[in-house]
Design a protein around this motif. Sequence first.
Motif, PDB file in Angstrom:
ATOM      1  N   ILE A  37      98.733  55.363 -59.369  1.00 36.65           N
ATOM      2  CA  ILE A  37      97.585  54.582 -59.852  1.00 36.65           C
ATOM      3  C   ILE A  37      96.363  55.748 -60.196  1.00 36.65           C
ATOM      4  O   ILE A  37      95.776  55.653 -61.539  1.00 36.65           O
ATOM      5  CB  ILE A  37      96.902  53.807 -58.931  1.00 36.65           C
TER       6      ILE A  37
ATOM      7  N   GLN B 240      94.817  56.538 -63.869  1.00 39.27           N
ATOM      8  CA  GLN B 240      93.260  56.446 -63.848  1.00 39.27           C
ATOM      9  C   GLN B 240      92.983  57.761 -64.736  1.00 39.27           C
ATOM     10  O   GLN B 240      92.300  57.836 -65.669  1.00 39.27           O
ATOM     11  CB  GLN B 240      92.646  56.507 -62.592  1.00 39.27           C
TER      12      GLN B 240
ATOM     13  N   ASN C 135      93.281  49.194 -62.069  1.00 37.10           N
ATOM     14  CA  ASN C 135      93.762  50.013 -61.194  1.00 37.10           C
ATOM     15  C   ASN C 135      92.479  49.936 -59.981  1.00 37.10           C
ATOM     16  O   ASN C 135      93.149  50.095 -58.903  1.00 37.10           O
ATOM     17  CB  ASN C 135      93.664  51.490 -61.993  1.00 37.10           C
TER      18      ASN C 135
END
Length: 314
Positions: free
Chosen positions: A206, A210, A239
């Motif tokens: 994640i 990001q 996210n």
Amino acid sequence: MITVSAPGKIHLLGEHAVVYGKPALLATVGLRVTVTLNPAKSRTYIDTIVEKHGVITAVVESVIKKKLNITKIPPYKLEISSQIPIGSGLGSSAAVSAAYIAALLSFLKVRWNLKVINELAYEAEKAFHGNPSGGDNSTVVYGGLLWFRKESPGLKIIQPLQFSILPKLAKNFILVNTGKPQETTKQMVEMVSTKYKVQSAKLEKIFDNQEQLVKNLLLALRDGNENQLIQIIRAGERNLEAIGVVSPSVKSIIRKIEQAGGAAKICGAGGKTKATGVLLCYHSKPSAIENIAKAHNLDYFKTALGVQGLRMEN
Ligand code: PMV
């Protein structure tokens, strides 16, 4: 009389991931804290903020004493007024600390520059929040748009950006205040850290995504690419939800904004019970977001993004 002001900030994207060495993109907002110091016979504080921040005076004075290697500070009258909602992801504590530190140094006739104020404001932020990345204080001190990355404990990239958000995009941002989260920033950061220990591969993935989104966001803002901007905010919010920092009730408000053709994300630490602080919302017709906010009885406001950072007012 010494008066210093500092703006609040928002995370355009990258909060939480920034604690794990990923970049964050931040912007100042057009709401300011103003701190005024006057010599006085005894110490006097005028305002409600000091009370709300509780320990702010003790923290700021101890940071200054340590820096200057002094044990006493002459009495002064302190006045703080603020337009920044507290505990809602707008950097209130960083703005108060930075402006107060600069005013106190001036009162003590110590010359300062933004770098010194930023370092000291970071010390104060550590006392408030445990182990903050330093993004909030850097943004409110330097102002504008800021690229921030903590490479290692002693090395941070703090890069003020040389462009502002194009007016055609800037006019379509709205902040919606979902209220003060039950959880503090410190608790939310700890919660993510606990999760990271058991699901590190999932969270790493994640955070990597990001990082890519933050990089793309920088380009979309610079180039004025609205479609890209909407897709990036939506994906960045997904996210944050996967990290676990967005409460169910706020998720459902954000889904409504998306269904109406816009995008929204939490800003800062978020919350998992109910309120998550301020949402950064974008829509090509901002009235669509105003209607959703009204339907949920939530305050909303437009504000300039990327305003000047800490400054002397007199
Ligand atoms: O809740 P705020 O506005 O102080 O933002 C916190 C941002 C985090 O990335 C979650 C923590 C940090 O120190 O950067």
